[in-house]
Design a protein around this motif. Structure first.
Motif, short mmCIF file in Angstrom:
data_model
loop_
_atom_site.label_atom_id
_atom_site.label_comp_id
_atom_site.label_asym_id
_atom_site.label_seq_id
_atom_site.Cartn_x
_atom_site.Cartn_y
_atom_site.Cartn_z
N ARG A 132 45.43 40.77 34.97
CA ARG A 132 46.36 39.68 35.27
C ARG A 132 46.30 39.32 36.75
O ARG A 132 46.26 38.16 37.12
N ALA A 133 46.28 40.34 37.61
CA ALA A 133 46.20 40.10 39.06
C ALA A 133 44.90 39.40 39.42
O ALA A 133 44.89 38.50 40.26
N GLN A 134 43.81 39.78 38.77
CA GLN A 134 42.52 39.11 39.01
C GLN A 134 42.59 37.65 38.60
O GLN A 134 42.10 36.77 39.32
N PRO B 56 41.49 43.84 42.61
CA PRO B 56 42.48 44.75 43.17
C PRO B 56 41.90 46.06 43.71
O PRO B 56 42.41 46.60 44.69
N VAL B 57 40.81 46.55 43.14
CA VAL B 57 40.20 47.79 43.63
C VAL B 57 39.61 47.54 45.02
O VAL B 57 39.81 48.33 45.95
N TYR C 273 49.63 42.39 43.88
CA TYR C 273 50.24 41.98 42.63
C TYR C 273 50.16 43.06 41.52
O TYR C 273 50.73 42.88 40.46
N THR C 274 49.46 44.15 41.80
CA THR C 274 49.46 45.25 40.82
C THR C 274 50.53 46.30 41.12
O THR C 274 50.74 47.20 40.32
N LEU C 275 51.18 46.19 42.27
CA LEU C 275 52.15 47.22 42.67
C LEU C 275 53.44 47.12 41.87
O LEU C 275 53.99 46.05 41.67
N LYS C 276 53.88 48.28 41.44
CA LYS C 276 55.15 48.36 40.68
C LYS C 276 56.22 48.93 41.55
O LYS C 276 56.03 49.64 42.47
#
Length: 137
Positions: free
Chosen positions: A39-41, A48-49, A134-137
């Motif tokens: 989703r972030a991609q 993200p990596v 955008y992957t951070l929770k």
């Protein structure tokens, strides 16, 4: 055939059940992480990596607490946990991928009074860093 109901047999069954539950939870975690990264991609056009690696190469963690980034325990800027759930970036613009990418490249173009210095981040790297945030929770 009689069933075994000895304490050892029950302990073995409990161990197998706990192992199975743990394996299932681990699989669910990795599946959810994969969906979040995809989703972030899609939102940013970044990876993200690669974004996390870029953050580790820059002094971002000197000012921000950033989950998943070694040594990122700064207290000058805001902590970046749950970044995707924030309403604003820098208190100025809506939290949208294109705004974040612009902010990362030149925060003073959005807010000349921002304490965040320009970091010399180019468009590709900004997309990757945005994807990680955008992957951070």
């Amino acid at each position: 055939m009689p069933r075994l109901r000895t304490p050892a047999a029950l302990a073995l069954l409990a161990g197998v059940a706990v192992f199975g539950l743990g394996a299932g939870l681990t699989a669910n975690h990795f599946e959810a992480k994969g969906r979040l990264e995809k989703r972030a991609q899609a939102l940013t056009g970044g990876d993200p990596v690669t974004g996390r690696a870029a953050i580790e190469q820059r002094p971002c963690g000197g000012c921000h607490q950033i989950p998943g980034v070694r040594g990122a325990s700064g207290k000058v800027g805001p902590p970046l946990a749950a970044f995707a759930q924030r309403t604003y970036i820098g208190g100025r613009v809506n939290n949208a991928p294109e705004n974040l990418i612009l902010w990362l490249q030149d925060p003073h173009a959005i807010d000349p009074q921002s304490a965040m210095p320009p970091m010399g981040i180019g468009p590709r790297e900004a997309r990757d860093i945005a994807a990680y945030l955008y992957t951070l929770k």
